[in-house]
Structures are given as structure tokens and as C-alpha cells.
Design a protein around this motif. Structure first.
Motif, PDB file in Angstrom:
ATOM      1  N   ALA A 135      -6.454  12.665   6.575  1.00 40.04           N
ATOM      2  CA  ALA A 135      -6.231  11.995   5.865  1.00 40.04           C
ATOM      3  C   ALA A 135      -4.876  11.554   5.196  1.00 40.04           C
ATOM      4  O   ALA A 135      -3.994  10.724   5.230  1.00 40.04           O
ATOM      5  N   PHE A 136      -4.113  12.642   4.660  1.00 41.38           N
ATOM      6  CA  PHE A 136      -3.076  13.137   4.342  1.00 41.38           C
ATOM      7  C   PHE A 136      -1.850  13.172   4.684  1.00 41.38           C
ATOM      8  O   PHE A 136      -0.622  13.092   4.840  1.00 41.38           O
ATOM      9  N   PHE A 137      -2.584  13.667   6.178  1.00 41.52           N
ATOM     10  CA  PHE A 137      -1.511  13.685   7.726  1.00 41.52           C
ATOM     11  C   PHE A 137      -1.144  12.877   8.071  1.00 41.52           C
ATOM     12  O   PHE A 137      -0.280  12.184   8.822  1.00 41.52           O
ATOM     13  N   GLU A 138      -2.694  12.211   8.699  1.00 36.58           N
ATOM     14  CA  GLU A 138      -2.541  11.307   9.924  1.00 36.58           C
ATOM     15  C   GLU A 138      -1.691   9.988   9.375  1.00 36.58           C
ATOM     16  O   GLU A 138      -1.978   8.654   9.581  1.00 36.58           O
ATOM     17  N   LEU A 139      -2.217   9.475   7.425  1.00 34.38           N
ATOM     18  CA  LEU A 139      -1.898   8.289   7.382  1.00 34.38           C
ATOM     19  C   LEU A 139      -0.049   8.299   6.661  1.00 34.38           C
ATOM     20  O   LEU A 139       0.251   7.160   5.939  1.00 34.38           O
ATOM     21  N   ARG A 140       0.172   9.916   6.395  1.00 35.82           N
ATOM     22  CA  ARG A 140       1.345   9.723   6.340  1.00 35.82           C
ATOM     23  C   ARG A 140       2.995   8.971   6.267  1.00 35.82           C
ATOM     24  O   ARG A 140       3.306   8.079   5.916  1.00 35.82           O
ATOM     25  N   PRO A 141       3.102   8.244   7.950  1.00 34.35           N
ATOM     26  CA  PRO A 141       3.744   7.521   7.899  1.00 34.35           C
ATOM     27  C   PRO A 141       3.416   5.964   7.494  1.00 34.35           C
ATOM     28  O   PRO A 141       4.719   4.817   7.835  1.00 34.35           O
ATOM     29  N   LEU A 142       2.191   5.831   7.072  1.00 37.72           N
ATOM     30  CA  LEU A 142       2.073   4.561   6.431  1.00 37.72           C
ATOM     31  C   LEU A 142       2.071   4.243   5.159  1.00 37.72           C
ATOM     32  O   LEU A 142       2.503   3.570   4.808  1.00 37.72           O
ATOM     33  N   ILE A 143       2.443   5.564   4.420  1.00 38.13           N
ATOM     34  CA  ILE A 143       2.652   5.565   2.794  1.00 38.13           C
ATOM     35  C   ILE A 143       4.525   5.394   2.892  1.00 38.13           C
ATOM     36  O   ILE A 143       4.770   6.386   2.682  1.00 38.13           O
ATOM     37  N   LEU A 144       4.879   4.135   3.178  1.00 34.83           N
ATOM     38  CA  LEU A 144       6.434   4.161   2.265  1.00 34.83           C
ATOM     39  C   LEU A 144       6.412   4.394   1.116  1.00 34.83           C
ATOM     40  O   LEU A 144       6.679   2.680   0.862  1.00 34.83           O
ATOM     41  N   VAL A 145       7.099   5.084   0.541  1.00 36.88           N
ATOM     42  CA  VAL A 145       7.218   4.867  -0.758  1.00 36.88           C
ATOM     43  C   VAL A 145       8.563   3.729  -0.972  1.00 36.88           C
ATOM     44  O   VAL A 145       8.197   3.511  -2.315  1.00 36.88           O
ATOM     45  N   GLN A 146       9.529   3.366  -0.653  1.00 34.49           N
ATOM     46  CA  GLN A 146      10.164   3.044  -1.191  1.00 34.49           C
ATOM     47  C   GLN A 146       9.415   1.295  -1.092  1.00 34.49           C
ATOM     48  O   GLN A 146       9.613   0.194  -1.515  1.00 34.49           O
ATOM     49  N   GLU A 147       8.494   1.647  -0.004  1.00 30.64           N
ATOM     50  CA  GLU A 147       7.888  -0.425   0.305  1.00 30.64           C
ATOM     51  C   GLU A 147       7.164  -0.439  -0.970  1.00 30.64           C
ATOM     52  O   GLU A 147       7.048  -1.403  -1.887  1.00 30.64           O
ATOM     53  N   LEU A 148       6.126   0.583  -1.407  1.00 26.85           N
ATOM     54  CA  LEU A 148       5.376   0.742  -2.644  1.00 26.85           C
ATOM     55  C   LEU A 148       6.499   0.619  -3.722  1.00 26.85           C
ATOM     56  O   LEU A 148       5.695  -0.147  -4.285  1.00 26.85           O
ATOM     57  N   ARG A 149       7.807   0.889  -3.991  1.00 22.52           N
ATOM     58  CA  ARG A 149       8.456   0.780  -5.033  1.00 22.52           C
ATOM     59  C   ARG A 149       8.888  -0.575  -5.293  1.00 22.52           C
ATOM     60  O   ARG A 149       8.464  -1.380  -6.726  1.00 22.52           O
TER      61      ARG A 149
END
Length: 508
Positions: free
Chosen positions: A45-59
Motif C-alpha cells: 500500500a505504501f508503494f501502490e497508493l503513493r501517487p494518491l497521498i499528495l502532501v500539499q493537498e493534505l496540508r
């Protein structure tokens, strides 16, 4: 870093009706479980879902909801649980007070679509520290899949691992480029490999056509793919970790292709390349118990729900049973036929690093006494278990534990004397530390290199006072940075050279 809790729902092995929740901590964590329970899916999951975890969007989503579209390399129907393809994939990332819930659906409701619509909902007010940890988990991490044969060169990359000519080119750049710090790290890694495999002569060079690595050993020169998978496994994975310097390393079944003793050394060496920690799946309980700071068992309940529980929560085992589970007989076959008992789980890796400086590591199987509470127990309650250790037929049994002494004149803390006397009565070689505890041997130079800002302890200072508290999971990495001469003038060094080395000389 603090812990982060991850919940996955309708992702791969985890159906919509039965999400799984687990925690990521600093240090070495092992995930144990039967086949097809979802261990590998958690790591992937940490590799495959990486493109979805956009840190700027979370911020920017703090205090509200954001929606966006993201392109993936894998289509939605390959990511979701096959029993519920019409439901969203849900990812929940949180600490104790805040976090995010991400829901993923295919754009235009097309399950074969690799364009995903992502909705981000914020829980509470996530801190900058949590955002930084999430970035490290997904974007500064290295995922190592379970199949790592160097013969697989259909491409130059396998997940996050560079292989083939790309790996050779990266190695060449680090070894022979203009950056001195890079070439120094290559030299250090080559020296580590030389020591780990017991070579008298060992070096690595790049072939003239820059197509492969050549390893020069006691037996001659070999191309990397001409050697056994064990050595190639070490070189490729450790070489990648050296060049990436990830915050976290996620590795599927690190024991593949390695002898039990080499498995342990490999995990420790690999974990030392990560800023925060290593998370591994495994079928080897023994390996997990010998190297991990946290062990989690993944189980499947009758309703399909997966549960992540601390290993051993409902198990009671004697030390002999635990050591047998580790594979003591296999250690003895290659010379590890002396037993060293240390106080706690974090001490296992610490004393491996200490003994390594005196070329004694390979002779000892090191095991934990289950912590200070066990040492304080009524001798009548633990004497049978300690006496049972003699059934292992180890050539010597030694014990090192924190004396908790507060001065040179003090022998050992009064509440530990019954345990000390019991060990003597059983004929064990015993060393209560000549300083308050194991942490009191760590030098200021090691602290400055690994975790600046911390103050080294005086010989009898209590750990945690005067700004001297750090995560004990860092102890082994601190000892790794020290030299044999850093122990000069200590009773610990005398015990190692006189008693432990003496036992090896007399019996091996």
C-alpha cells in the motif's frame, strides 16, 4: 517521530465490510501471519497508493474537504477488493487527535480506469509533524518486493529497487563520481559486506562495458549474477538503500535466500540505512523475535475481518522454546554455539553490535531475559526456566544485565541481588554492568552523529535525566557508530575479552 495509524478498507485483501488498522512506529517492526492474510498488501500500500497521498493537498485540506483527480499506474479494479468493486477504497491516516480520510473512486465509474477521483476529508487539525511523517511514509520510503533475483532484468527497476544496468550505473556514479561522501559510503558498505560474509578479500568494481558489477572475493572474480542469490540479494538491496537513504524501508520476506544467521544480520544492516525504521513481513517467528522492536500478528477472523495484534499477547513460552523457535541448532552449525542472555529486547541488537567490534558476534546467540521485571521476580519462579537453558547444550551461558548501580563502590542494586545469586548458582558467567545501565556506555560522538542535541550520560546517571532521553530503539545504531576503543577502561570490555572471548577460545 510519533506513531501513525493506518486503516485500509476495500483495498486488495481487505474487504469493505472488514477494514484493517495497524500502526507504524519508529524502529524495526515485523508483520507475521499465514499466507494470503494480507501481510504483503499492507506493505505494498505504501508503494501502490503513493501517487494518491499528495502532501500539499493534505496540508491545504485542513479544516475542510478537497477533491481532485489522480493518474495511477494501476487501474481501480486491480486495487480494490474483488468482492466489492463498486465501493470506494478508503484510506484513513491519523495520529491520536487528527488525520485524514481519503476515498478513492474511478473517474466516470469505469472500474478499469486508472484515473481516480479522490476526496480528502480532514479530522481535527493535523500538525506539521504528522504531515511530515506521512510524506516520509509514502514519498521518502523504499519498497522491496519479495522476488529479488538479480537474473530478473526484464527492466531496470523492480518496484523501488533499481536492478540491471540502471543499478550498475548508479553504483558507478557513487563509487567513482566526484562526491567524496558518496565514495566513502560505498567503501563503508563494501567493508560491511566483507565482514558479514567473512571474506579476507572483497571488493566491487564495474565491468569495462558498464553492464554489470564484478565482485572480487577470496575465490576470484565473479559477475554479480554468477554468485548465489544470497550475496546478490545483499548487494542489490543494500546498494539501493545506500543511494536512496529512505526514511522508511518496507520489505517483503527479508529471509529469502539467506541462512538464518545471515537473515538477522541483513535485516539489521538494512534497517541501519533507514532514517526512522523498517517494516517487514515474514513467516519466521525466530527472525522477528531476534531483531524486531515490535512484532504484530495479522489474523483473519471468521467474519473476514483482519486484526493486527501484538505478537505473544495470548502466548506463554519458556526461553528454551523461544530459542528453539529461532533455530538454535542452525546457529550452532556455523559456530554460534555460545549463549548470551541480555536484559531486554532492544539489548539484543545492541550487544550484537558491541560483540561485532571484538569479532565475537558470530560465536554467540543473544537472547532477551524479557526485561527488568523478570530480573526482579522471585528466584523460585524463574530458576526452573533458567536451568532449562542447559538443555540447549550451549558451550557457555553468559548473562549481562543493567546493575542500576549509582557509584563505583556499589555492587548491584539490592533488588537485583537475588537474580545475580541465582545465575551464579546455576554456573552462568554473569556481568552486572559496571555503569548504571547499557545506555551509560554510549559516547557523545555517537549521539552527535545520529541524534544531535542529546547529552551522553555519566557513568551513573539515570537514563532520561538532564535531556538524555532518546528512543531505546536507537541504541543499537548508536553502538554501531562506536569503536572497540570507546569501551577502554570499562568492566564491560574486560568481561568481553576475558570471559566471553575466553569461553570461545577454550571450547571452540
Amino acid at each position: 517521530m510519533g506513531f501513525v495509524k493506518i486503516t485500509l478498507q476495500n483495498y486488495r485483501a481487505f474487504p469493505n465490510c472488514a477494514p484493517v488498522t495497524f500502526e507504524v512506529h519508529e524502529g524495526i517492526t515485523f508483520l507475521l501471519g499465514v499466507n494470503n492474510v494480507g501481510k504483503s498488501a499492507l506493505l505494498k500500500a505504501f508503494f501502490e497508493l503513493r501517487p494518491l497521498i499528495l502532501v500539499q493537498e493534505l496540508r491545504h485540506s485542513r479544516g475542510g474537504t478537497r477533491s481532485l483527480n489522480v493518474s495511477m499506474q494501476t487501474s481501480f479494479d486491480r486495487l480494490c477488493n474483488r468482492s466489492t468493486p463498486n465501493h470506494a477504497i478508503t484510506i484513513k491516516i491519523e495520529d491520536e487527535t487528527s488525520g485524514w480520510i481519503l476515498k478513492l473512486r474511478p473517474v466516470n465509474a469505469q472500474p478499469h480506469n486508472s484515473q481516480l477521483a479522490v476526496t480528502v476529508n480532514t479530522i481535527g487539525n493535523p500538525s506539521d509533524q504528522l504531515i511530515s511523517i506521512v510524506h516520509d511514509l509514502f514519498h521518502s520510503s523504499m519498497y522491496v518486493g519479495s522476488f529479488r533475483s538479480p537474473a530478473v532484468e526484464v527492466s531496470d527497476k523492480l518496484y523501488d529497487i533499481q536492478i540491471g544496468k540502471r543499478f550498475v550505473a548508479e553504483w558507478d556514479l557513487w563509487a567513482n563520481g566526484i562526491r567524496i561522501d558518496h565514495s566513502n559510503q560505498v567503501e563503508a558498505l563494501v567493508q560491511e559486506l566483507k565482514e558479514l560474509f567473512g571474506f579476507n578479500r572483497f571488493s566491487i568494481s564495474v565491468s569495462q562495458d558498464s553492464a554489470q558489477l564484478h565482485l572480487h572475493t577470496d575465490d576470484g572474480r565473479f559477475a554479480l549474477n554468477e554468485l548465489g542469490d544470497g550475496i546478490a540479494h545483499y548487494v542489490i538491496v543494500l546498494g539501493n538503500a545506500m543511494t536512496r537513504r529512505p526514511a522508511f524501508i518496507f520489505i517483503d520476506e527479508p529471509e529469502i535466500g539467506l541462512h538464518p544467521r545471515m537473515q538477522e544480520i541483513f535485516v539489521r544492516t538494512l534497517a541501519s540505512k533507514a532514517k526512522y525504521g523498517l517494516l517487514a513481513t515474514s513467516h519466521s517467528v525466530g527472525l522477528a523475535r531476534s531483531v524486531a522492536d515490535q512484532i504484530v500478528t495479522i489474523t483473519r477472523e471468521s467474519d473476514g475481518r483482519r486484526r493486527c495484534l501484538p505478537y505473544g499477547e495470548h502466548r506463554t513460552e519458556t526461553m528454551v522454546q523461544s530459542i528453539s523457535e529461532l533455530g538454535y541448532s542452525q546457529y550452532a552449525e556455523i559456530g554460534g554455539n555460545h549463549l548470551l542472555l541480555v536484559e531486554g529486547r532492544t539489548d539484543i541488537k545492541s550487544f550484537r553490535e558491541i560483540l561485532r567490534k571484538f569479532n565475537l558476534e558470530k560465536h554467540f546467540l543473544i537472547w532477551s531475559l524479557n526485561g527488568s521485571d523478570w530480573l526482579r521476580a522471585d528466584p523460585a519462579m524463574i530458576s526452573d526456566e533458567l536451568n532449562e537453558l542447559k538443555r540447549l547444550n550451549a558451550r557457555s551461558i553468559s548473562v549481562i544485565f543493567d546493575s542500576e548501580r549509582t557509584s563505583y563502590e556499589m555492587d548491584v542494586a539490592p533488588h537485583l541481588k537475588p537474580f545475580l545469586n541465582l545465575c551464579h548458582s546455576l554456573g552462568f558467567q554473569v556481568f552486572p554492568t559496571d555503569r548504571h545501565s547499557t545506555e551509560n556506555y554510549i559516547t557523545q560522538a555517537a549521539l552527535d552523529e545520529l541524534i544531535p542535541g542529546h547529552k551522553a550520560l555519566g557513568p551513573f546517571e539515570v537514563f532520561g535525566t538532564n535531556g538524555s532521553k532518546w528512543a531505546k530503539t536507537k541504541n543499537w545504531l548508536l553502538f554501531q557508530r562506536m569503536k572497540a576503543e570507546d569501551f577502554d577502561g570499562t568492566g564491560l570490555k574486560n568481561f568481553i575479552l576475558d570471559t566471553l572471548a575466553g569461553a570461545v577460545t577454550r571450547t571452540d
